[in-house]
Scaffold this motif. Structure first.
Motif, PDB file in Angstrom:
ATOM      1  N   GLY A 183      35.202  45.186  44.910  1.00  0.00           N
ATOM      2  CA  GLY A 183      35.158  44.454  45.429  1.00  0.00           C
ATOM      3  C   GLY A 183      35.799  43.442  45.432  1.00  0.00           C
ATOM      4  N   ASP A 184      36.426  43.714  45.161  1.00  0.00           N
ATOM      5  CA  ASP A 184      38.056  42.208  44.749  1.00  0.00           C
ATOM      6  C   ASP A 184      38.715  42.527  45.757  1.00  0.00           C
ATOM      7  OD1 ASP A 184      36.259  40.362  43.551  1.00  0.00           O
ATOM      8  OD2 ASP A 184      37.891  41.199  41.385  1.00  0.00           O
ATOM      9  N   ALA A 185      39.244  43.646  46.079  1.00  0.00           N
ATOM     10  CA  ALA A 185      40.163  44.441  46.547  1.00  0.00           C
ATOM     11  C   ALA A 185      39.701  44.483  48.525  1.00  0.00           C
ATOM     12  CB  ALA A 185      40.341  45.634  46.394  1.00  0.00           C
ATOM     13  N   ILE A 186      38.741  44.019  49.054  1.00  0.00           N
ATOM     14  CA  ILE A 186      38.362  44.329  50.314  1.00  0.00           C
ATOM     15  C   ILE A 186      37.213  42.664  50.707  1.00  0.00           C
ATOM     16  CG2 ILE A 186      37.926  46.112  50.995  1.00  0.00           C
ATOM     17  CD1 ILE A 186      34.230  45.828  50.285  1.00  0.00           C
ATOM     18  N   LEU A 187      38.077  41.511  49.394  1.00  0.00           N
ATOM     19  CA  LEU A 187      37.242  40.240  50.400  1.00  0.00           C
ATOM     20  C   LEU A 187      37.963  39.902  51.569  1.00  0.00           C
ATOM     21  CD1 LEU A 187      38.049  38.744  47.102  1.00  0.00           C
ATOM     22  CD2 LEU A 187      35.605  39.567  48.056  1.00  0.00           C
ATOM     23  N   PHE A 188      37.821  38.967  51.829  1.00  0.00           N
ATOM     24  CA  PHE A 188      38.043  38.621  53.129  1.00  0.00           C
ATOM     25  C   PHE A 188      38.379  36.876  53.563  1.00  0.00           C
ATOM     26  CE2 PHE A 188      38.900  37.091  57.995  1.00  0.00           C
ATOM     27  CZ  PHE A 188      40.323  38.079  58.117  1.00  0.00           C
ATOM     28  N   PRO A 189      39.303  36.467  53.421  1.00  0.00           N
ATOM     29  CA  PRO A 189      40.276  36.435  53.510  1.00  0.00           C
ATOM     30  C   PRO A 189      41.240  37.128  52.073  1.00  0.00           C
ATOM     31  CG  PRO A 189      40.067  34.385  53.443  1.00  0.00           C
ATOM     32  CD  PRO A 189      39.171  35.003  53.228  1.00  0.00           C
TER      33      PRO A 189
END
Length: 276
Positions: free
Chosen positions: A40-46
């Motif tokens: 989940g943290d790896a695909i955070l935006f920004p």
């Protein structure tokens, strides 16, 4: 007399060198940090530069899903084996071109170099069929052989360049003392060219370690190296960035460590013969 460099120019070049180095290193740093993030943290935006929640789960899951040490062993065998076999062939070839050239020597060198300009996909089908008929698909021997042939032109060119810097008078003196050809190469030439040979070995180990095209197309499970280990985390289900980064970190870590500890030898070999 050496040209004087002003402090301003020195600082400017130093800052530019650091900027270029950081740009080159940034993807590796990002991959390393992503390996410690959750999916989940790896695909955070920004995107978050530092992991909001540090975790080692990806590394444990990668090892559980894929046998890292098996792929690591395959990479070591293929990269080191192809380099050593290539060295056995490249040393006599480079010696003959450096110390016993003919009118066709330059043409042969250019022809060898031209083989590196051809897209690998252009010969994939015939190589695949040859491997299939000979039973070499998904074998360590087959991958070692193909990577040796791919990197052989680079080895010959590098060794030829280093050998050309060695005075031929030394070799002629050894012949006058009764040294036969193999003793001349083993006891006279090789010790004098150790820096060049070391850099050639290191560079070709790195090239073989990072080779992905042939290892992905000519291996499946038994002989799959770390490049296939990384590719296995790209599936139709999607890209699992955290696990992919963990697999990439485990794959590049050994070669980064090797490069770090051998950088002096590599730089020394790359500049061998540059200054008289």
């Amino acid at each position: 007399m050496a040209r004087a460099i002003s402090p301003q120019k020195k600082w400017t070049f130093t800052i530019l060198a650091w900027i270029v180095a950081l740009i080159i290193f940034f993807p590796i740093l990002w991959t390393f940090l992503t390996a410690f993030k959750t999916e989940g943290d790896a695909i955070l935006f920004p995107p978050a530069f530092l992991p909001p929640h540090w975790t080692l789960e990806n590394f444990f899951e990668v090892q559980t899903r894929s046998n890292y040490f098996k792929h690591f062993f395959n990479s070591v065998v293929i990269s080191v084996g192809s380099t050593l076999i290539g060295l056995v062939i490249a040393v006599p070839a480079a010696w003959s071109m450096a110390f016993a050239p003919t009118k066709r020597t330059k043409d042969i060198l250019m022809w060898m170099l031209s083989t590196k300009m051809m897209p690998a996909v252009g010969v994939l089908v015939p190589i695949f069929l040859i491997f299939k008929n000979l039973g070499l698909l998904d074998t360590l021997g087959g991958l070692t052989g193909i990577l040796m042939l791919i990197n052989l032109p680079i080895m010959v060119w590098m060794l030829y360049t280093y050998f050309r810097e060695i005075p031929i008078d030394i070799l002629e003196a050894s012949r006058m003392d009764g040294a036969v050809l193999w003793k001349e190469i083993v006891y006279i030439l090789l010790p004098m060219a150790i820096p060049g040979i070391a850099s050639t070995l290191l560079l070709n180990v790195i090239l073989a370690w990072n080779e992905a095209f042939w290892t992905l197309n000519l291996s499946a499970a038994n002989a799959a190296p770390l490049t296939a280990f990384i590719a296995s985390y790209s599936s139709p289900e999607g890209l699992f960035w955290a696990k992919l980064s963990a697999a990439s970190t485990l794959a590049i870590a050994p070669i980064l460590i090797l490069g770090w500890f051998s950088q002096k030898q590599l730089v020394r070999g790359m500049t061998f013969g540059a200054v008289k």
